[in-house]
Design a protein around this motif. Structure first.
Motif, short mmCIF file in Angstrom:
data_model
loop_
_atom_site.label_atom_id
_atom_site.label_comp_id
_atom_site.label_asym_id
_atom_site.label_seq_id
_atom_site.Cartn_x
_atom_site.Cartn_y
_atom_site.Cartn_z
N UNK A 1 0.80 -1.23 0.00
CA UNK A 1 0.00 0.00 0.00
C UNK A 1 0.83 1.28 0.00
N UNK A 2 2.08 1.22 0.46
CA UNK A 2 2.96 2.39 0.41
C UNK A 2 2.38 3.59 1.13
N UNK A 3 2.11 4.66 0.38
CA UNK A 3 1.63 5.91 0.99
C UNK A 3 0.12 5.90 1.27
N UNK A 4 -0.56 4.80 0.96
CA UNK A 4 -2.00 4.64 1.27
C UNK A 4 -2.87 5.72 0.63
N UNK A 5 -2.46 6.27 -0.48
CA UNK A 5 -3.23 7.33 -1.16
C UNK A 5 -4.31 6.70 -2.04
N UNK B 1 -13.44 -1.92 7.75
CA UNK B 1 -12.04 -2.24 8.05
C UNK B 1 -11.14 -2.04 6.83
N UNK B 2 -9.91 -1.61 7.13
CA UNK B 2 -8.88 -1.52 6.09
C UNK B 2 -7.61 -2.16 6.64
N UNK B 3 -7.01 -3.08 5.87
CA UNK B 3 -5.75 -3.67 6.27
C UNK B 3 -4.73 -3.38 5.17
N UNK B 4 -3.65 -2.67 5.52
CA UNK B 4 -2.62 -2.33 4.54
C UNK B 4 -1.32 -3.05 4.90
N UNK B 5 -0.63 -3.53 3.87
CA UNK B 5 0.61 -4.29 4.06
C UNK B 5 1.72 -3.64 3.23
N UNK C 1 1.78 6.51 7.16
CA UNK C 1 0.72 6.81 6.19
C UNK C 1 -0.63 6.26 6.67
N UNK C 2 -0.61 5.07 7.26
CA UNK C 2 -1.86 4.44 7.70
C UNK C 2 -2.44 5.18 8.90
N UNK C 3 -1.57 5.67 9.77
CA UNK C 3 -2.07 6.42 10.92
C UNK C 3 -2.69 7.74 10.46
N UNK D 1 -6.78 8.99 10.82
CA UNK D 1 -7.28 10.27 11.35
C UNK D 1 -8.35 10.86 10.43
N UNK D 2 -8.19 10.65 9.14
CA UNK D 2 -9.16 11.19 8.17
C UNK D 2 -10.43 10.35 8.06
N UNK D 3 -10.37 9.10 8.53
CA UNK D 3 -11.54 8.19 8.44
C UNK D 3 -11.86 7.67 9.84
N UNK D 4 -12.50 8.50 10.66
CA UNK D 4 -12.70 8.15 12.08
C UNK D 4 -13.50 6.87 12.28
N UNK D 5 -14.37 6.52 11.33
CA UNK D 5 -15.21 5.34 11.53
C UNK D 5 -14.53 4.05 11.09
N UNK D 6 -13.34 4.19 10.50
CA UNK D 6 -12.67 3.04 9.89
C UNK D 6 -11.66 2.42 10.87
N UNK D 7 -11.66 1.08 10.98
CA UNK D 7 -10.63 0.39 11.75
C UNK D 7 -9.46 0.08 10.82
N UNK D 8 -8.31 0.71 11.06
CA UNK D 8 -7.16 0.59 10.17
C UNK D 8 -6.10 -0.30 10.82
#
Ligand code: AVJ
Length: 313
Positions: A85-89, A102-106, A116-118, A122-129
Motif C-alpha cells: 500500500x505504500x503511501x496509502x493514497x 475495516x482496512x488492512x494495509x501491508x 501513512x496508515x495512521x 485520522x481522516x476516516x474516524x469510523x474506519x478500523x485501520x
C-alpha cells in the motif's frame, strides 16, 4: 478512530542474503522490491510525474472516471486489504465509494506504511485501520489472523503484479485467493501490451529519473551493505522484450571492475549486466487466464489508454 500496527520482521536478513546470492548468480540480478528505500520511494513518485510514464496517471484517471461502475460491480464489502500500500493514497478513493468497516494495509517498508496508515485513520474516524509491516510475498499467511471476518476485497493496483514472472504471479494470486476467503474479491490494475516505443519511452524518460531510480539501488547497497559500487561505472539500460512481453531493466558495467559487498568481492566484466527488474505487460485475456489458473473467475473489466483494471471473485 482505530489504528493498529504490527511489524513482522523478516526471519532472516533478506536484503543481504538476496543480494549476495543474486550477485553470485549468472547472470547477476537483484529483486526489484529492493528499489524502495526512502530515496527509491521518492524517485518512484518522481517517475510517476514524468510525461513518458503514464501508467499511474492513467490508472488513477480510470479509477476516477469509472468509480461508480466499479463500486457497483464490487457491491458491499466489510474489509479492504491492500498489499504494497505504500503511501496509502490510492485506496482512499475506494474507501469513499465502498465505506468498509475495516482496512488492512501491508508493505515491506514498515515505517513509512505505519505513518501513512495512521494519517489515513485520522481522516476516516469510523474506519478500523490495521497496518502490517511485512514482505507479503513471503509472509502473507501471517496476515490471515489479522483480517476481520466478512466480505473481503483485495486491492492490488499500480501494475505491481508486473514485477512477477507469470508463474510467480499465478502463485501470488493463488495466495491472495486463499487470503480473500470464500466471499472474497480481487480488484487488480495492470499495464497492457501496447506500442513498444511507448513502453520503451516510459522506462527511458528524458529527465533521467528512471535511470536515477535504477542506479539508486547501488547507492542503497553502499549504505546498507557496506558496498563500494561506483554508480558512474554502471549504465541504466531498459528495453521492451516483445518475445517475453516485458520491460527489462539492467545496470550494465561500463568497465571491468571488482566490487565489495558485505565483505564479499564480485567481479564485473566490461558490458556485464546486473538485472534489476522485469515489468511484465499483458493483454487482458492473457491476464484473466493467469488469474483463472489461480482460482479467480473474471467478473468485470475496465480499460483506458493502455491500462486495465479487472475485478475477480
Ligand atoms: C511499480 C512495478 C509498477 O514496473 O512500471 C517504474 C516500477 N520501474 N519504472 C513498473 C518501475 C521503473 C513500476 N511498478
Amino acid at each position: 478512530m482505530s489504528f493498529t500496527f504490527k511489524n513482522f520482521p523478516a526471519a532472516h536478513d533478506d536484503l543481504r542474503v538476496d543480494v549476495l546470492s543474486g550477485l553470485a548468480a549468472s547472470p547477476k540480478s537483484i529483486p526489484p522490491k529492493y528499489f524502495y528505500d526512502e530515496q527509491g520511494c521518492r524517485l518512484f513518485e518522481s517517475i510517476c510525474a514524468q510525461p513518458e510514464y503514464a501508467l499511474s496517471r492513467t490508472e488513477q484517471a480510470l479509477m476516477a472516471a469509472r468509480l461508480p461502475d466499479i463500486a457497483a460491480a464490487i457491491g458491499p464489502v466489510d474489509c479492504i486489504v491492500e498489499p504494497g500500500a505504500g503511501d496509502c493514497i490510492k485506496v482512499r478513493r475506494l474507501l469513499d465509494a465502498l465505506h468498509p468497516a475495516n482496512l488492512v494495509v501491508l508493505d515491506i517498508a514498515s515505517a513509512p506504511l505505519a505513518a501513512a496508515a495512521e494519517a489515513l485513520s485520522r481522516d476516516y474516524p469510523a474506519l478500523a485501520v490495521t497496518a502490517l509491516g511485512m514482505d507479503f510475498v513471503h509472509d502473507i499467511e501471517a496476515a490471515a489472523p489479522c483480517l476481520p471476518p466478512g466480505r473481503r476485497l483485495i486491492y492490488y493496483p499500480g501494475s505491481s503484479i508486473g514485477n512477477f514472472p507469470p508463474d510467480a504471479a499465478t502463485a501470488l494470486l493463488a495466495r491472495f485467493r486463499h487470503l480473500a476467503g470464500t466471499e472474497g474479491q480481487l480488484l487488480i490494475g495492470f499495464d497492457l501490451k501496447k506500442d513498444p516505443q511507448r513502453l520503451h519511452a516510459a522506462y527511458n524518460d528524458a529527465a533521467g529519473v528512471t535511470a536515477a531510480f535504477n542506479l539508486n539501488l547501488l547507492e542503497r547497497l553502499n549504505h546498507e551493505l557496506d558496498a563500494d559500487f561506483d554508480p558512474a561505472r554502471f549504465r541504466h539500460y531498459a528495453f521492451y522484450n516483445p518475445t517475453a512481453g516485458r520491460i527489462e531493466m539492467h545496470l550494465v558495467s561500463l568497465a571491468e571492475q571488482d566490487v565489495n559487498v558485505a565483505g564479499q568481492r564480485f567481479h564485473f566484466s566490461l558490458g556485464e549486466t546486473l538485472h534489476t527488474e522485469h515489468s511484465f505487460k499483458f493483454r487482458s485475456d492473457e491476464f484473466s487466464a493467469i488469474a483463472k489458473s489461480a482460482g479467480w473467475p473474471l467478473k468485470a473489466e475496465w480499460e483506458q489508454d493502455g491500462f486495465a483494471v479487472q475485478l475477480y471473485g
